[in-house]
Design a protein around this motif. Structure first.
Motif, PDB file in Angstrom:
ATOM      1  N   ILE A   1     -42.820  37.193 -11.178  1.00 58.85           N
ATOM      2  CA  ILE A   1     -42.457  36.183 -12.357  1.00 58.85           C
ATOM      3  C   ILE A   1     -43.707  36.117 -13.348  1.00 58.85           C
ATOM      4  CG2 ILE A   1     -41.683  33.890 -12.850  1.00 58.85           C
ATOM      5  CD1 ILE A   1     -40.196  33.959 -10.195  1.00 58.85           C
ATOM      6  N   LYS A   2     -43.622  36.328 -14.508  1.00 52.63           N
ATOM      7  CA  LYS A   2     -44.302  35.867 -15.655  1.00 52.63           C
ATOM      8  C   LYS A   2     -43.731  34.490 -16.396  1.00 52.63           C
ATOM      9  CE  LYS A   2     -46.300  40.295 -16.870  1.00 52.63           C
ATOM     10  NZ  LYS A   2     -46.279  41.398 -17.669  1.00 52.63           N
ATOM     11  N   THR A   3     -44.455  33.687 -16.761  1.00 57.32           N
ATOM     12  CA  THR A   3     -44.126  32.508 -17.559  1.00 57.32           C
ATOM     13  C   THR A   3     -44.731  32.512 -18.861  1.00 57.32           C
ATOM     14  OG1 THR A   3     -46.076  31.293 -16.545  1.00 57.32           O
ATOM     15  CG2 THR A   3     -43.789  30.849 -15.343  1.00 57.32           C
TER      16      THR A   3
ATOM     17  N   LYS B   1     -50.201  32.582 -15.172  1.00 63.00           N
ATOM     18  CA  LYS B   1     -48.978  32.896 -15.797  1.00 63.00           C
ATOM     19  C   LYS B   1     -48.229  33.794 -15.074  1.00 63.00           C
ATOM     20  CE  LYS B   1     -48.663  32.900 -20.240  1.00 63.00           C
ATOM     21  NZ  LYS B   1     -49.147  33.375 -21.393  1.00 63.00           N
ATOM     22  N   VAL B   2     -48.593  34.397 -14.013  1.00 66.30           N
ATOM     23  CA  VAL B   2     -48.040  35.492 -13.317  1.00 66.30           C
ATOM     24  C   VAL B   2     -48.050  34.924 -11.681  1.00 66.30           C
ATOM     25  CG1 VAL B   2     -48.232  37.751 -12.380  1.00 66.30           C
ATOM     26  CG2 VAL B   2     -48.897  37.091 -14.781  1.00 66.30           C
ATOM     27  N   PHE B   3     -46.946  35.088 -10.987  1.00 61.36           N
ATOM     28  CA  PHE B   3     -46.580  34.735  -9.592  1.00 61.36           C
ATOM     29  C   PHE B   3     -45.863  35.961  -9.104  1.00 61.36           C
ATOM     30  CE2 PHE B   3     -46.724  31.008 -12.453  1.00 61.36           C
ATOM     31  CZ  PHE B   3     -47.764  30.358 -11.799  1.00 61.36           C
ATOM     32  N   GLU B   4     -46.543  36.305  -7.805  1.00 59.52           N
ATOM     33  CA  GLU B   4     -45.848  37.286  -6.855  1.00 59.52           C
ATOM     34  C   GLU B   4     -46.048  36.702  -5.586  1.00 59.52           C
ATOM     35  OE1 GLU B   4     -45.994  41.857  -5.945  1.00 59.52           O
ATOM     36  OE2 GLU B   4     -47.481  41.334  -7.595  1.00 59.52           O
ATOM     37  N   GLY B   5     -44.901  36.619  -5.107  1.00 62.11           N
ATOM     38  CA  GLY B   5     -44.658  36.202  -3.582  1.00 62.11           C
ATOM     39  C   GLY B   5     -43.155  36.190  -3.363  1.00 62.11           C
ATOM     40  N   VAL B   6     -42.829  35.282  -2.291  1.00 61.46           N
ATOM     41  CA  VAL B   6     -41.252  35.234  -1.934  1.00 61.46           C
ATOM     42  C   VAL B   6     -40.666  34.136  -2.344  1.00 61.46           C
ATOM     43  CG1 VAL B   6     -39.859  34.890   0.128  1.00 61.46           C
ATOM     44  CG2 VAL B   6     -42.266  36.261   0.388  1.00 61.46           C
ATOM     45  N   LEU B   7     -39.386  34.302  -2.903  1.00 63.75           N
ATOM     46  CA  LEU B   7     -38.572  33.379  -3.382  1.00 63.75           C
ATOM     47  C   LEU B   7     -37.783  32.695  -2.413  1.00 63.75           C
ATOM     48  CD1 LEU B   7     -36.922  33.379  -6.785  1.00 63.75           C
ATOM     49  CD2 LEU B   7     -35.312  33.180  -4.925  1.00 63.75           C
ATOM     50  N   THR B   8     -38.262  31.371  -2.410  1.00 61.27           N
ATOM     51  CA  THR B   8     -37.672  30.568  -1.191  1.00 61.27           C
ATOM     52  C   THR B   8     -36.628  29.533  -1.591  1.00 61.27           C
ATOM     53  OG1 THR B   8     -39.390  28.690  -1.491  1.00 61.27           O
ATOM     54  CG2 THR B   8     -39.983  30.653  -0.222  1.00 61.27           C
ATOM     55  N   HIS B   9     -36.332  29.183  -3.022  1.00 59.51           N
ATOM     56  CA  HIS B   9     -35.601  28.545  -3.390  1.00 59.51           C
ATOM     57  C   HIS B   9     -35.095  28.628  -4.863  1.00 59.51           C
ATOM     58  CE1 HIS B   9     -33.209  24.575  -3.550  1.00 59.51           C
ATOM     59  NE2 HIS B   9     -33.905  24.442  -4.786  1.00 59.51           N
ATOM     60  N   TYR B  10     -33.898  28.341  -5.316  1.00 60.22           N
ATOM     61  CA  TYR B  10     -33.653  28.431  -6.592  1.00 60.22           C
ATOM     62  C   TYR B  10     -32.411  27.481  -6.776  1.00 60.22           C
ATOM     63  CZ  TYR B  10     -31.498  29.755 -10.935  1.00 60.22           C
ATOM     64  OH  TYR B  10     -30.884  30.038 -12.494  1.00 60.22           O
TER      65      TYR B  10
ATOM     66  N   ILE C   1     -37.279  27.224  -9.728  1.00 62.14           N
ATOM     67  CA  ILE C   1     -37.683  28.544  -8.906  1.00 62.14           C
ATOM     68  C   ILE C   1     -38.851  28.289  -7.877  1.00 62.14           C
ATOM     69  CG2 ILE C   1     -38.171  30.950  -8.675  1.00 62.14           C
ATOM     70  CD1 ILE C   1     -37.119  31.155 -11.733  1.00 62.14           C
ATOM     71  N   GLU C   2     -38.726  28.243  -6.707  1.00 62.77           N
ATOM     72  CA  GLU C   2     -39.813  28.030  -5.740  1.00 62.77           C
ATOM     73  C   GLU C   2     -40.163  29.465  -5.285  1.00 62.77           C
ATOM     74  OE1 GLU C   2     -39.146  25.047  -2.997  1.00 62.77           O
ATOM     75  OE2 GLU C   2     -38.757  23.810  -4.287  1.00 62.77           O
ATOM     76  N   VAL C   3     -41.534  29.642  -5.336  1.00 64.40           N
ATOM     77  CA  VAL C   3     -42.058  30.956  -5.010  1.00 64.40           C
ATOM     78  C   VAL C   3     -43.203  30.633  -3.924  1.00 64.40           C
ATOM     79  CG1 VAL C   3     -43.069  33.085  -5.582  1.00 64.40           C
ATOM     80  CG2 VAL C   3     -41.244  32.132  -7.034  1.00 64.40           C
ATOM     81  N   GLU C   4     -43.189  31.327  -2.726  1.00 68.42           N
ATOM     82  CA  GLU C   4     -44.299  31.146  -1.879  1.00 68.42           C
ATOM     83  C   GLU C   4     -45.264  32.336  -2.119  1.00 68.42           C
ATOM     84  OE1 GLU C   4     -44.384  32.154   2.597  1.00 68.42           O
ATOM     85  OE2 GLU C   4     -43.959  29.909   2.597  1.00 68.42           O
TER      86      GLU C   4
ATOM     87  N   LYS D   1     -49.062  28.905  -0.296  1.00 70.46           N
ATOM     88  CA  LYS D   1     -48.734  28.006  -1.325  1.00 70.46           C
ATOM     89  C   LYS D   1     -47.505  28.004  -1.956  1.00 70.46           C
ATOM     90  CE  LYS D   1     -50.386  25.687  -5.428  1.00 70.46           C
ATOM     91  NZ  LYS D   1     -51.252  25.879  -6.612  1.00 70.46           N
ATOM     92  N   THR D   2     -46.671  26.999  -1.951  1.00 69.59           N
ATOM     93  CA  THR D   2     -45.380  27.189  -2.684  1.00 69.59           C
ATOM     94  C   THR D   2     -45.624  26.527  -4.053  1.00 69.59           C
ATOM     95  OG1 THR D   2     -44.087  26.768  -0.716  1.00 69.59           O
ATOM     96  CG2 THR D   2     -43.060  26.158  -2.798  1.00 69.59           C
ATOM     97  N   VAL D   3     -45.224  27.269  -5.219  1.00 71.16           N
ATOM     98  CA  VAL D   3     -45.322  26.797  -6.431  1.00 71.16           C
ATOM     99  C   VAL D   3     -43.866  26.750  -7.182  1.00 71.16           C
ATOM    100  CG1 VAL D   3     -46.050  27.467  -8.949  1.00 71.16           C
ATOM    101  CG2 VAL D   3     -47.304  28.365  -6.943  1.00 71.16           C
TER     102      VAL D   3
END
Length: 156
Positions: free
Chosen positions: A102-104, A112-121, A126-129, A137-139
């Motif tokens: 994901i880019k923001t 501004k760039v996040f790569e990981g496991v999508l845990t919640h939407y 959007i929560e990404v581990e 860490k969960t963002v």
């Protein structure tokens, strides 16, 4: 979405509904001196070349009838591939538990760039581990700050 993409979406959706396929994305872009109209389709079990060909033929006929594009262009109908874009609510819901990229538009926690496991939407967040060095860490990323999102292929 561009005006051309909106017009093409109206033409292709009845075709896809009839064939029980899903519209993933439409791109109308100029690359060098050539214009490309790319239509990405999918279904639960994936699409094959015959389905892409069928949609291409039918859509080409509709485009010839309505002529919504003023320039010569190349029509491409294909699967979104392994790094499928995430745009709609159902895309994010289906991606829970999968690796995403994901880019923001603006930084969140300095990134501004996040790569990981999508845990919640939930439609808003959007929560990404993500893995930072040796810890996870969960963002939380506000949906309205997402510039682009796609599935991410992870190589071990």
């Amino acid at each position: 979405m561009s005006k051309v993409a909106q017009q093409v979406e109206q033409l292709v959706n009845p075709i896809l509904d009839e064939l029980q396929l899903e519209l993933v994305d439409i791109e109308y872009v100029k690359e060098g001196k050539d214009w490309f109209l790319r239509v990405f389709i999918d279904k639960e079990t994936g699409v094959d070349i015959e389905e892409c060909g069928m949609v291409s033929e039918r859509l080409s006929e509709k485009l010839d009838e309505t002529d919504p594009i003023p320039y010569n262009y190349f029509l491409e109908v294909s699967s979104p591939g392994a790094e499928r874009p995430l745009k709609k609510d159902k895309d994010f819901e289906r991606a829970i538990g999968k690796n995403v990229y994901i880019k923001t538009y603006e930084p969140i926690d300095g990134e501004k760039v996040f790569e990981g496991v999508l845990t919640h939407y939930d439609g808003n967040v959007i929560e990404v581990e993500v893995k930072i060095k040796t810890r996870k860490k969960t963002v939380q990323i506000p949906f309205n700050k997402v510039a682009s999102a796609r599935l991410a292929v992870v190589f071990s």
